[in-house]
Design a protein around this motif. Structure first.
Motif, PDB file in Angstrom:
ATOM      1  N   ARG A   1       0.839  -1.185   0.000  1.00 31.51           N
ATOM      2  CA  ARG A   1       0.000   0.000   0.000  1.00 31.51           C
ATOM      3  C   ARG A   1       0.879   1.241   0.000  1.00 31.51           C
ATOM      4  O   ARG A   1       1.818   1.347   0.776  1.00 31.51           O
ATOM      5  N   ASN A   2       0.567   2.167  -0.884  1.00 36.77           N
ATOM      6  CA  ASN A   2       1.288   3.429  -0.983  1.00 36.77           C
ATOM      7  C   ASN A   2       0.411   4.539  -0.386  1.00 36.77           C
ATOM      8  O   ASN A   2      -0.710   4.770  -0.845  1.00 36.77           O
ATOM      9  N   VAL A   3       0.923   5.203   0.650  1.00 34.15           N
ATOM     10  CA  VAL A   3       0.154   6.243   1.325  1.00 34.15           C
ATOM     11  C   VAL A   3       1.036   7.469   1.535  1.00 34.15           C
ATOM     12  O   VAL A   3       2.265   7.382   1.542  1.00 34.15           O
ATOM     13  N   THR A   4       0.403   8.610   1.701  1.00 36.87           N
ATOM     14  CA  THR A   4       1.104   9.832   2.074  1.00 36.87           C
ATOM     15  C   THR A   4       0.838  10.093   3.544  1.00 36.87           C
ATOM     16  O   THR A   4      -0.309  10.236   3.965  1.00 36.87           O
ATOM     17  N   TYR A   5       1.908  10.130   4.331  1.00 37.74           N
ATOM     18  CA  TYR A   5       1.794  10.342   5.772  1.00 37.74           C
ATOM     19  C   TYR A   5       2.637  11.544   6.145  1.00 37.74           C
ATOM     20  O   TYR A   5       3.869  11.526   5.982  1.00 37.74           O
ATOM     21  N   GLN A   6       1.953  12.601   6.612  1.00 39.29           N
ATOM     22  CA  GLN A   6       2.613  13.874   6.884  1.00 39.29           C
ATOM     23  C   GLN A   6       3.335  14.323   5.607  1.00 39.29           C
ATOM     24  O   GLN A   6       2.697  14.512   4.584  1.00 39.29           O
ATOM     25  N   LYS A   7       4.649  14.425   5.611  1.00 33.71           N
ATOM     26  CA  LYS A   7       5.361  14.850   4.406  1.00 33.71           C
ATOM     27  C   LYS A   7       6.027  13.685   3.677  1.00 33.71           C
ATOM     28  O   LYS A   7       6.729  13.895   2.686  1.00 33.71           O
ATOM     29  N   ASP A   8       5.799  12.464   4.152  1.00 31.97           N
ATOM     30  CA  ASP A   8       6.476  11.302   3.573  1.00 31.97           C
ATOM     31  C   ASP A   8       5.547  10.515   2.659  1.00 31.97           C
ATOM     32  O   ASP A   8       4.361  10.333   2.947  1.00 31.97           O
ATOM     33  N   ASN A   9       6.107  10.046   1.566  1.00 31.75           N
ATOM     34  CA  ASN A   9       5.412   9.165   0.626  1.00 31.75           C
ATOM     35  C   ASN A   9       5.903   7.745   0.903  1.00 31.75           C
ATOM     36  O   ASN A   9       7.030   7.395   0.569  1.00 31.75           O
TER      37      ASN A   9
ATOM     38  N   ILE B   1       9.133  -1.071   4.761  1.00 35.46           N
ATOM     39  CA  ILE B   1       8.616   0.229   4.340  1.00 35.46           C
ATOM     40  C   ILE B   1       9.667   0.915   3.476  1.00 35.46           C
ATOM     41  O   ILE B   1      10.838   1.004   3.855  1.00 35.46           O
ATOM     42  N   LEU B   2       9.231   1.392   2.324  1.00 33.34           N
ATOM     43  CA  LEU B   2      10.086   2.204   1.468  1.00 33.34           C
ATOM     44  C   LEU B   2       9.638   3.648   1.576  1.00 33.34           C
ATOM     45  O   LEU B   2       8.488   3.981   1.261  1.00 33.34           O
ATOM     46  N   ASN B   3      10.521   4.516   2.076  1.00 32.88           N
ATOM     47  CA  ASN B   3      10.255   5.953   2.086  1.00 32.88           C
ATOM     48  C   ASN B   3      10.682   6.491   0.727  1.00 32.88           C
ATOM     49  O   ASN B   3      11.865   6.672   0.441  1.00 32.88           O
ATOM     50  N   ILE B   4       9.696   6.743  -0.124  1.00 34.14           N
ATOM     51  CA  ILE B   4       9.976   7.097  -1.511  1.00 34.14           C
ATOM     52  C   ILE B   4      10.630   8.461  -1.612  1.00 34.14           C
ATOM     53  O   ILE B   4      11.560   8.667  -2.395  1.00 34.14           O
ATOM     54  N   ASN B   5      10.177   9.419  -0.810  1.00 33.08           N
ATOM     55  CA  ASN B   5      10.756  10.766  -0.864  1.00 33.08           C
ATOM     56  C   ASN B   5      12.237  10.763  -0.486  1.00 33.08           C
ATOM     57  O   ASN B   5      13.039  11.485  -1.082  1.00 33.08           O
ATOM     58  N   LYS B   6      12.575   9.962   0.513  1.00 32.79           N
ATOM     59  CA  LYS B   6      13.953   9.957   1.024  1.00 32.79           C
ATOM     60  C   LYS B   6      14.806   8.853   0.406  1.00 32.79           C
ATOM     61  O   LYS B   6      15.989   8.718   0.750  1.00 32.79           O
ATOM     62  N   SER B   7      14.208   8.055  -0.509  1.00 28.00           N
ATOM     63  CA  SER B   7      14.932   6.939  -1.140  1.00 28.00           C
ATOM     64  C   SER B   7      15.601   6.074  -0.076  1.00 28.00           C
ATOM     65  O   SER B   7      16.794   5.757  -0.141  1.00 28.00           O
TER      66      SER B   7
END
Length: 456
Positions: A353-361, A403-409
């Motif tokens: 599942r891909n979600v936006t949480y606060q400023k993280d994707n 968990i993959l933090n997409i914004n922070k790679s």
């Protein structure tokens, strides 16, 4: 003599100015009591076939034209309701003074307007609106039927009725954060979005059977896809609809796509099948851009299920040959219910599942990789041939969850299995190596399979 004539002329001018002023301003003296308010409510209700309740005030305005301004208008239909902040009606002063109510053009200003898709034909043909223009300023429009709803935001534009039917539409609106421009004339609807280089036309829009054409040119949404051309036939039966492709072509694949809501949950389902796709043209940078930006863009455009099959595609190193995707877009989130990438010898399965949480994707994932021979796979794709001797000669299976933090790679593995479950120290070391050696702060490295063999 001249003085007397000048005096008479001045008196005449003053009398004329006074008369016109009194005539124009006299509606300010009209008391819009409950009876008059109820009458206007009933009139609007009869026009649009919705229940209307005016909670605000009715005021006479002169600027820019004589008009009635009605505030806080509540609309209800089939258990759906909305509130329009303001309706402005251009009125006849003469009729107002005669205690009659007539109007010309209408302005609907902000708020939300509901449209029952089951009554769409009724709204498209309103006799009382003949030769009238309905103007909208930043109005959210909510479409609904018995089981589903969807909305467009901040619609600004106008609708012209002629011969008791909608003759023209000209305006703009937003879907998510994407701006679309809309035009309708001679039963043909056109949509375009310069932001994403998207164009669509619908012929016979008000008919049961329609022809839809899409033309999309943008390399920034679907990875590797620079152009799309497709045409559909559209049919509707009560609350069910279906779109069947006549043509569907892109620069890297072609096939067929069907779209319908003919299922138990009545959600939109896009089902596509493609053969011999040229996935070699898709770069790792394109994949990273799609995951980091455009996946959320699609999630904000619509809710529904996407099921795609790509068979016998051509990819780099030819490690995989087929892909099956089953993805659900819902309320801005993306549910990867089943992604299978496989060939006779190798396979990857992803759920998550891909979600936006606060400023993280964030992508919460369950991942399974298996191969019939890891050493053979390494010899096929590894750039560093010294890694081949470190690879297992035979079957290999990896299961991972994290968990993959997409914004922070950055990736965080929570559970990992290779013949056995990793302990906490092994998972901590694995996370360090994945982020410092494999991904190395660049999301595109996530799709570079040879880099993972450096962990052997």
């Amino acid at each position: 003599m001249l003085k007397k004539n000048a005096k008479k002329l001045l008196i005449s001018i003053l009398f004329l100015v006074f008369s016109v002023t009194a005539y124009v301003c006299s509606p300010f003296l009209i008391n819009f009591n409950d009876d008059k308010k109820t009458g206007i409510e009933n009139l609007i209700s009869e026009l649009i076939f919705y229940k209307v309740n005016i909670k605000g005030n009715i005021q006479y305005k002169l600027n820019p034209l004589p008009s009635l301004e009605i505030s806080e208008v509540h609309i209800t239909n089939d258990e759906e309701n909305s509130i329009l902040n303001k309706i402005v009606l251009n009125v006849s002063i003469f009729d107002l003074l005669k205690n009659k109510f007539s109007y010309k053009n209408i302005l609907i200003n902000s708020g939300e307007f509901i449209i029952n898709l089951n009554n769409l034909e009724v709204l498209s043909s309103i006799e009382e609106f003949d030769n009238k223009k309905i103007n909208f300023e930043k109005v959210n429009i909510k479409f609904f039927d018995n089981k589903q709803t969807f909305s467009i935001n901040e619609f600004s534009g106008n609708i012209l009725y002629k011969n008791k039917k909608i003759d023209k539409i000209n305006g703009k609106f937003y879907v998510g954060e994407i701006l679309f421009k809309i035009k309708f004339k001679e039963n043909q609807l056109s949509l375009k979005s310069p932001e994403i280089n998207f164009k669509a036309s619908i012929e016979n829009f008000l008919n049961t059977k329609k022809l839809i054409k899409l033309d999309y040119n943008n390399s920034s949404i679907f990875p590797g896809v620079d152009s799309i051309f497709t045409s559909f036939t559209y049919e509707q039966n009560e609350n069910k609809f279906s779109l069947i492709t006549k043509e569907f072509e892109t620069n890297i694949f072609s096939g067929i796509i069907n779209i319908n809501n003919n299922n138990d949950k009545n959600i939109i389902v896009l089902d596509g099948y493609f053969e011999n796709s040229k996935f070699k043209k898709i770069s790792k940078t394109d994949l990273a851009t799609f995951l980091s930006q455009n996946l959320n863009l699609l999630a904000n455009l619509f809710d529904g299920r996407v099921k795609l099959s790509f068979n016998n595609f051509k990819s780099d190193k030819e490690v995989f040959e087929n892909i099956k995707l089953n993805v659900l877009f819902q309320n801005g989130d993306v549910f990867f219910e089943d992604i299978d990438i496989y060939s006779d010898n190798n396979s990857i399965n992803i759920k998550g599942r891909n979600v936006t949480y606060q400023k993280d994707n964030l992508l919460f994932y369950d991942f399974i990789f298996s191969t019939k021979n890891l050493k053979r796979l390494c010899s096929q794709i590894c750039n560093d041939k010294s890694l081949i001797d470190r690879a297992i000669d035979g079957e290999f299976k990896l299961q991972s969850k994290g968990i993959l933090n997409i914004n922070k790679s950055k990736i965080t593995v929570q559970e990992n299995f290779v013949n056995r479950q990793f302990n906490d120290n092994e998972i901590q070391k694995l996370n360090t190596n994945l982020n410092s050696i494999v991904i190395f702060g660049k999301l595109e490295n996530l799709f570079d399979l040879p880099r993972y063999f450096t962990l052997l």
